[in-house]
Design an enzyme around this catalytic site. Structure first.
Site, mmCIF file in Angstrom:
data_model
loop_
_atom_site.group_PDB
_atom_site.id
_atom_site.type_symbol
_atom_site.label_atom_id
_atom_site.label_comp_id
_atom_site.label_asym_id
_atom_site.label_seq_id
_atom_site.Cartn_x
_atom_site.Cartn_y
_atom_site.Cartn_z
ATOM 1 N N GLY A 171 0.664 -1.078 0.075
ATOM 2 C CA GLY A 171 0.088 -0.238 0.014
ATOM 3 C C GLY A 171 0.699 1.366 0.099
ATOM 4 N N TYR A 218 23.109 -3.430 1.190
ATOM 5 C CA TYR A 218 24.047 -4.043 2.044
ATOM 6 C C TYR A 218 23.913 -5.284 2.895
ATOM 7 C CZ TYR A 218 20.028 -1.856 4.977
ATOM 8 O OH TYR A 218 18.890 -1.543 5.555
ATOM 9 N N PHE A 224 15.324 1.569 10.993
ATOM 10 C CA PHE A 224 15.440 2.736 11.521
ATOM 11 C C PHE A 224 16.945 2.925 11.724
ATOM 12 C CE2 PHE A 224 13.764 0.577 15.078
ATOM 13 C CZ PHE A 224 14.684 0.333 15.817
HETATM 14 C C1 HXC Z 1 15.837 2.976 18.826
HETATM 15 C C2 HXC Z 1 13.777 2.273 18.535
HETATM 16 C C3 HXC Z 1 13.561 3.161 17.530
HETATM 17 C C4 HXC Z 1 14.695 4.339 17.238
HETATM 18 C C5 HXC Z 1 11.740 1.908 17.763
HETATM 19 N N1 HXC Z 1 12.474 1.406 18.438
HETATM 20 N N2 HXC Z 1 12.314 3.025 16.973
HETATM 21 N N3 HXC Z 1 14.953 2.018 19.067
HETATM 22 N N4 HXC Z 1 15.807 4.129 17.791
HETATM 23 N N5 HXC Z 1 14.700 4.992 16.094
HETATM 24 C C6 HXC Z 1 12.266 0.345 19.621
HETATM 25 C C7 HXC Z 1 11.122 0.585 20.327
HETATM 26 O O1 HXC Z 1 11.535 1.499 21.651
HETATM 27 C C8 HXC Z 1 11.009 -0.838 20.813
HETATM 28 O O2 HXC Z 1 11.691 -1.144 21.858
HETATM 29 C C9 HXC Z 1 10.940 -1.528 19.668
HETATM 30 O O3 HXC Z 1 11.914 -0.840 18.618
HETATM 31 C C10 HXC Z 1 9.814 -1.475 18.648
HETATM 32 O O4 HXC Z 1 9.147 -0.374 18.389
HETATM 33 P P1 HXC Z 1 7.507 -0.298 18.330
HETATM 34 O O5 HXC Z 1 7.543 1.098 17.888
HETATM 35 O O6 HXC Z 1 6.898 -0.743 19.203
HETATM 36 O O7 HXC Z 1 7.253 -1.293 17.019
HETATM 37 P P2 HXC Z 1 6.495 -1.402 15.748
HETATM 38 O O8 HXC Z 1 5.015 -0.605 16.200
HETATM 39 O O9 HXC Z 1 6.294 -2.705 15.497
HETATM 40 O O10 HXC Z 1 7.138 -0.628 14.499
HETATM 41 C C11 HXC Z 1 8.286 -1.235 13.720
HETATM 42 C C12 HXC Z 1 9.253 -0.230 13.486
HETATM 43 C C13 HXC Z 1 8.629 1.146 12.823
HETATM 44 C C14 HXC Z 1 10.182 -0.945 12.657
HETATM 45 C C15 HXC Z 1 9.838 0.448 14.654
HETATM 46 O O11 HXC Z 1 9.563 1.756 12.287
HETATM 47 C C16 HXC Z 1 7.787 0.497 11.610
HETATM 48 O O12 HXC Z 1 6.478 0.281 11.572
HETATM 49 N N6 HXC Z 1 8.363 0.605 10.387
HETATM 50 C C17 HXC Z 1 7.717 0.076 8.988
HETATM 51 C C18 HXC Z 1 8.019 0.720 7.722
HETATM 52 C C19 HXC Z 1 9.385 1.098 7.726
HETATM 53 O O13 HXC Z 1 10.298 0.821 8.302
HETATM 54 N N7 HXC Z 1 9.851 1.319 6.553
HETATM 55 C C20 HXC Z 1 11.397 1.594 5.982
HETATM 56 C C21 HXC Z 1 11.775 0.413 5.158
HETATM 57 S S1 HXC Z 1 13.190 0.916 4.292
HETATM 58 P P3 HXC Z 1 11.555 -1.253 23.409
HETATM 59 O O14 HXC Z 1 12.924 -1.900 23.883
HETATM 60 O O15 HXC Z 1 11.434 0.060 23.759
HETATM 61 O O16 HXC Z 1 10.266 -1.992 23.611
HETATM 62 C C22 HXC Z 1 14.376 0.046 4.056
HETATM 63 C C23 HXC Z 1 15.315 0.340 3.115
HETATM 64 C C24 HXC Z 1 16.883 -0.085 3.219
HETATM 65 O O17 HXC Z 1 14.410 -1.219 4.631
HETATM 66 C C25 HXC Z 1 17.815 0.673 2.464
HETATM 67 C C26 HXC Z 1 17.566 2.039 2.204
HETATM 68 C C27 HXC Z 1 18.742 2.747 1.253
HETATM 69 P P1 NAP Z 2 7.859 1.506 3.224
HETATM 70 O O1 NAP Z 2 6.910 2.539 2.119
HETATM 71 O O2 NAP Z 2 7.844 2.032 4.586
HETATM 72 O O3 NAP Z 2 7.329 -0.011 3.073
HETATM 73 C C1 NAP Z 2 7.307 -0.883 4.015
HETATM 74 C C2 NAP Z 2 6.046 -1.510 3.974
HETATM 75 O O4 NAP Z 2 5.973 -2.725 4.972
HETATM 76 C C3 NAP Z 2 4.844 -0.654 4.518
HETATM 77 O O5 NAP Z 2 3.929 -0.524 3.659
HETATM 78 C C4 NAP Z 2 4.377 -1.299 6.019
HETATM 79 O O6 NAP Z 2 2.711 -1.156 6.055
HETATM 80 C C5 NAP Z 2 4.828 -2.743 5.743
HETATM 81 N N1 NAP Z 2 5.274 -3.166 7.071
HETATM 82 C C6 NAP Z 2 5.909 -2.933 7.821
HETATM 83 N N2 NAP Z 2 5.741 -3.729 9.008
HETATM 84 C C7 NAP Z 2 4.775 -4.793 8.829
HETATM 85 C C8 NAP Z 2 4.380 -5.842 9.311
HETATM 86 N N3 NAP Z 2 4.906 -6.067 10.471
HETATM 87 N N4 NAP Z 2 3.523 -6.571 8.501
HETATM 88 C C9 NAP Z 2 3.147 -6.264 7.501
HETATM 89 N N5 NAP Z 2 3.521 -5.359 6.674
HETATM 90 C C10 NAP Z 2 4.370 -4.441 7.356
HETATM 91 O O7 NAP Z 2 9.478 1.600 2.486
HETATM 92 P P2 NAP Z 2 9.876 1.335 1.007
HETATM 93 O O8 NAP Z 2 10.841 2.161 0.891
HETATM 94 O O9 NAP Z 2 8.591 1.086 -0.118
HETATM 95 O O10 NAP Z 2 10.404 -0.074 1.187
HETATM 96 C C11 NAP Z 2 9.947 -1.246 0.361
HETATM 97 C C12 NAP Z 2 10.824 -2.295 0.400
HETATM 98 O O11 NAP Z 2 12.134 -1.928 -0.348
HETATM 99 C C13 NAP Z 2 11.440 -3.054 1.949
HETATM 100 O O12 NAP Z 2 11.733 -4.229 1.925
HETATM 101 C C14 NAP Z 2 12.917 -2.056 1.898
HETATM 102 O O13 NAP Z 2 13.748 -2.654 2.831
HETATM 103 C C15 NAP Z 2 13.303 -2.256 0.640
HETATM 104 N N6 NAP Z 2 14.292 -1.219 0.124
HETATM 105 C C16 NAP Z 2 13.762 0.177 -0.086
HETATM 106 C C17 NAP Z 2 14.906 1.008 -0.642
HETATM 107 C C18 NAP Z 2 14.470 2.634 -0.588
HETATM 108 O O14 NAP Z 2 15.532 3.179 -1.041
HETATM 109 N N7 NAP Z 2 13.364 2.840 -0.336
HETATM 110 C C19 NAP Z 2 16.338 0.762 -0.501
HETATM 111 C C20 NAP Z 2 16.424 -1.026 -0.605
HETATM 112 C C21 NAP Z 2 15.511 -1.614 -0.037
HETATM 113 P P3 NAP Z 2 2.039 -0.925 7.395
HETATM 114 O O15 NAP Z 2 2.756 0.083 8.377
HETATM 115 O O16 NAP Z 2 0.516 -0.796 7.223
HETATM 116 O O17 NAP Z 2 2.411 -2.240 8.059
#
Ligand code: HXC
Ligand code: NAP
Length: 297
Positions: free
Chosen positions: A29, A160, A110
């Site tokens: 989404g 990475y 993060f």
């Molecule tokens: C330190 C942190 C933190 C931070 C969360 N935590 N954020 N610790 N620094 N910035 C800790 C919290 O305190 C908690 O630990 C634990 O992590 C879980 O946090 P929650 O918020 O309860 O988890 P949750 O609601 O499940 O959320 C998961 C999440 C959040 C990963 C923290 O960011 C999320 O929902 N992300 C989904 C989308 C996403 O990340 N998209 C990016 C993908 S990009 P404690 O000990 O306090 O309980 C990607 C690109 C790669 O992968 C390459 C790019 C070039």
């Molecule tokens: P994004 O928009 O944040 O996508 C992450 C998605 O994962 C969100 O839709 C989120 O939706 C979902 N998600 C997170 N936790 C989940 C859970 N527990 N169960 C089900 N869904 C969950 O980030 P993006 O940049 O598009 O990344 C997409 C993919 O590309 C990832 O695998 C990322 O590692 C990879 N990637 C991205 C980049 C970049 O430059 N953007 C580079 C390298 C790799 P909800 O919050 O609704 O769950």
């Protein structure tokens, strides 16, 4: 930022290239998942988008259906929970009758110095990325094997996964695990006609990634395009083109492959002398003389 698709990058595949395929995209989404899903719909696929936030999915599904005229089903699913993943599979089958491909795209990430992470912070990322991918792969894979149905798995990793990276260690460890999973199952499940491949993207700006990896003014201080030989970030359509190809029948003999799409970024970081790009052109004459004169020494 999520609707990054640059209209100057055209779709690469011919019309109908994914006709009659049902593709499940986790994290479909938002960001790259949404870009891939939209293109799959344009190519004739039926798409299921799954993640935790049903409101986000429903809005995205309505917009994607309006834009493409395709069939898209939003399903709430936390990939960490195998029961919810099994429900994702059964609802997809109920609605569309079959599933042909799974894109493990959902991720959590993060930036943080590793010593600042709690055990739960580390596990949270591992659980979404590695365990979530394993849960989906197991549920869908068992179904395909039982039905004797050829299928395709596409895992989103990162560059990475090869090199490791500080400040995102849980993500690097998890993506490295997904790479191993991709290669392992390519060998093991190839006999069932199940292909497993991965895409390793470099920087593709999305709201989800940029808010967590480049918060505040970090995006200006560490402008990713400065580290890319092509001097730009990726366009979402470029990634969607690659994903659609890998899921299409045109890629029917590709199994166990990881395709990097990063403008050369990770190799630039790896090559010992690539930093010499900082030497101005005017200095090269003098440097050439010096290196040539070393011949006699
Ligand atoms: C330190 C942190 C933190 C931070 C969360 N935590 N954020 N610790 N620094 N910035 C800790 C919290 O305190 C908690 O630990 C634990 O992590 C879980 O946090 P929650 O918020 O309860 O988890 P949750 O609601 O499940 O959320 C998961 C999440 C959040 C990963 C923290 O960011 C999320 O929902 N992300 C989904 C989308 C996403 O990340 N998209 C990016 C993908 S990009 P404690 O000990 O306090 O309980 C990607 C690109 C790669 O992968 C390459 C790019 C070039
Ligand atoms: P994004 O928009 O944040 O996508 C992450 C998605 O994962 C969100 O839709 C989120 O939706 C979902 N998600 C997170 N936790 C989940 C859970 N527990 N169960 C089900 N869904 C969950 O980030 P993006 O940049 O598009 O990344 C997409 C993919 O590309 C990832 O695998 C990322 O590692 C990879 N990637 C991205 C980049 C970049 O430059 N953007 C580079 C390298 C790799 P909800 O919050 O609704 O769950």
């Amino acid at each position: 930022m999520d609707k990054q698709s640059n209209k100057t990058v055209p779709g690469a595949l011919r019309e109908g290239a994914l006709q009659d395929k049902t593709i499940v995209v986790t994290g479909g989404g938002t960001g790259l998942g949404r870009a891939m899903s939209t293109y799959f719909l344009q190519l004739g696929a039926r798409v299921v988008i799954a993640s935790r936030k049903i409101a986000v999915l429903e809005t995205a599904a309505a917009e994607m259906a309006a834009e493409t005229g395709g069939q898209v089903l939003p399903i709430a699913c936390d990939v960490r929970d195998i029961t919810q993943v099994e429900h994702l599979l059964s609802r997809s089958l109920q609605t569309f009758g079959r599933v042909d491909a799974l894109v493990n795209n959902a991720a959590g990430n993060f930036i943080a110095p590793t010593e600042r992470l709690s055990a739960n912070a580390f596990s949270t990322v591992i659980d979404i990325v590695l365990k979530g991918t394993a849960n989906c792969t197991l549920a869908f894979g068992k179904h395909w094997i039982a039905e004797r149905q050829p299928a395709s798995i596409l895992n989103m990793i990162t560059t990475y996964a090869f090199t490791g990276s500080g400040y995102v260690t849980p993500s690097a460890a998890a993506k490295g695990g997904v790479l191993a999973l991709t290669r392992s199952l390519a060998a093991e499940w190839g006999k069932y006609g199940i292909r497993s491949n991965a895409i390793a993207p470099g920087p593709f700006p999305t709201k989800g990634a940029w808010e967590r990896l480049l918060p505040g003014d970090l995006a200006q201080q560490f402008d990713f395009k400065d580290y890319v030989p092509l001097k730009r970030v990726g366009d979402h359509q470029e990634l969607a083109n690659l994903a659609a190809f890998l899921l299409s029948d045109f890629a029917g003999y590709i199994n166990g492959e990881t395709i990097t799409i990063d403008g050369g970024e990770w190799l630039q970081g790896a090559g010992q002398f690539n930093r010499l790009a900082a030497i101005p052109d005017t200095l090269w004459d003098a440097l050439e003389q010096q290196t040539r004169s070393a011949k006699g020494s």
